[in-house]
Design a protein around this motif. Structure first.
Motif, PDB file in Angstrom:
ATOM      1  N   LYS A 147     -35.624  14.477  -7.198  1.00  0.00           N
ATOM      2  CA  LYS A 147     -34.584  14.520  -6.176  1.00  0.00           C
ATOM      3  C   LYS A 147     -33.323  13.795  -6.646  1.00  0.00           C
ATOM      4  N   GLU A 165     -29.572  15.456  -7.052  1.00  0.00           N
ATOM      5  CA  GLU A 165     -28.397  14.933  -6.353  1.00  0.00           C
ATOM      6  C   GLU A 165     -27.276  14.636  -7.346  1.00  0.00           C
ATOM      7  N   TRP A 166     -27.636  14.091  -8.486  1.00  0.00           N
ATOM      8  CA  TRP A 166     -26.648  13.810  -9.539  1.00  0.00           C
ATOM      9  C   TRP A 166     -25.978  15.109  -9.982  1.00  0.00           C
ATOM     10  N   GLY A 207     -23.499  16.659  -7.508  1.00  0.00           N
ATOM     11  CA  GLY A 207     -22.229  15.951  -7.454  1.00  0.00           C
ATOM     12  C   GLY A 207     -21.267  16.340  -8.556  1.00  0.00           C
ATOM     13  N   THR A 245     -32.791  23.511  -2.777  1.00  0.00           N
ATOM     14  CA  THR A 245     -31.729  22.507  -2.724  1.00  0.00           C
ATOM     15  C   THR A 245     -30.425  23.051  -3.288  1.00  0.00           C
TER      16      THR A 245
END
Length: 209
Positions: free
Chosen positions: A29, A33-34, A37, A59
Motif C-alpha cells: 500500500k 501511494e508513493w 503521488g 487502487t
C-alpha cells in the motif's frame, strides 16, 4: 516426490483464498501511494500478475489511470473482471507477454515473478524496462530471499521458487538502464497459519529521461 505445480494451477485453486492468506500488505500500500503521488493524470499502467485485481489494479484504476492486468490464472482473471470493472484483465503467461517499446507510464509486479527461474525473472524485468516511456516507473514487490529454483510449499501447494536479495534486484534493475528511486524492506507476518514470516522488498526504478 510430488510434482511442483505451475503458477496457473496454484492460483486457479486458491482464488480469493489468496487475499485471506495475505491481508494488510502495508508495504504494498505504501509504494502504491508513493506511485500515485508521481503519476500524471490518466497514466497507462500494466500490472503483471494482477491476481484478484485487489488492491493494485483497483487502487490505480480508482485514481483515474488506464490499467491492464495480466495473469496466468484463468480463475484470477475471472475474479478480477468481476471485482474491478474499471480495469481490463487478460490471461497471459508473463514470460511470453509483449508490449510496444516505450508505451507505458508504469509497470507493477507484486509477488508475480517468484515461480519463474532466475533466467526468466531477469528477462521479465529487462523486458518490462523497455516498455516504459522516459520517466516511467517499474514497481517491484517480492520476497527477498536467495533462492534459485528451490522446492518449497505455498499455502499447501508444492512449487519451485526463485528470487534474490535486495541488492541483487537493485543491480538487475540498474543493469536494465533504470535508476532506483524507492527502496523499502518490510518484515511481513500474516495471521494465516499457513503463511510463514517473510522479508519483503519493495523497489521502484525510474527510466531516465
Amino acid at each position: 516426490m510430488t510434482r511442483p505445480e505451475t503458477a496457473a494451477e496454484v492460483f486457479d485453486a486458491l482464488g480469493t483464498d489468496y487475499e485471506t492468506a495475505f491481508p494488510d500488505q502495508a508495504g504494498q500500500k505504501a509504494v502504491l501511494e508513493w506511485l500515485l503521488g508521481r503519476l500524471s493524470p490518466g497514466a497507462t499502467i500494466v500490472d503483471l500478475g494482477s491476481g484478484t485485481g485487489r488492491p493494485v489494479a483497483e487502487t490505480l484504476a480508482a485514481a483515474g489511470h488506464d490499467v491492464t492486468g495480466y495473469d496466468v490464472s484463468a480463475k484470477m482473471i475471472e475474479i478480477a473482471r468481476a471485482r474491478v470493472p474499471a480495469a481490463r484483465f487478460e490471461q497471459a503467461d508473463l514470460r511470453a507477454l509483449t508490449r510496444p517499446t516505450g508505451s507505458l507510464d508504469a509497470v507493477t509486479a507484486f509477488f508475480s515473478l517468484l515461480q519463474m527461474t532466475r533466467g526468466e525473472l531477469d528477462a521479465a524485468l529487462a523486458k518490462a524496462a523497455t516498455w516504459l516511456v522516459p520517466g516511467g516507473y517499474l514497481v517491484l514487490g517480492t520476497v527477498a530471499v536467495d533462492a534459485d529454483d528451490v522446492e518449497s510449499s505455498f499455502l499447501g501447494h508444492p512449487i519451485r521458487t526463485s528470487s534474490y536479495l535486495p541488492g541483487q534486484f537493485v543491480a538487475r534493475l540498474e543493469g536494465a538502464g533504470l535508476e532506483i528511486v524507492y527502496r523499502e524492506l518490510v518484515r511481513y507476518e500474516s495471521s494465516h497459519p499457513g503463511v510463514r514470516p517473510e522479508e519483503q522488498v519493495y523497489l521502484t526504478a525510474r527510466k531516465p529521461g
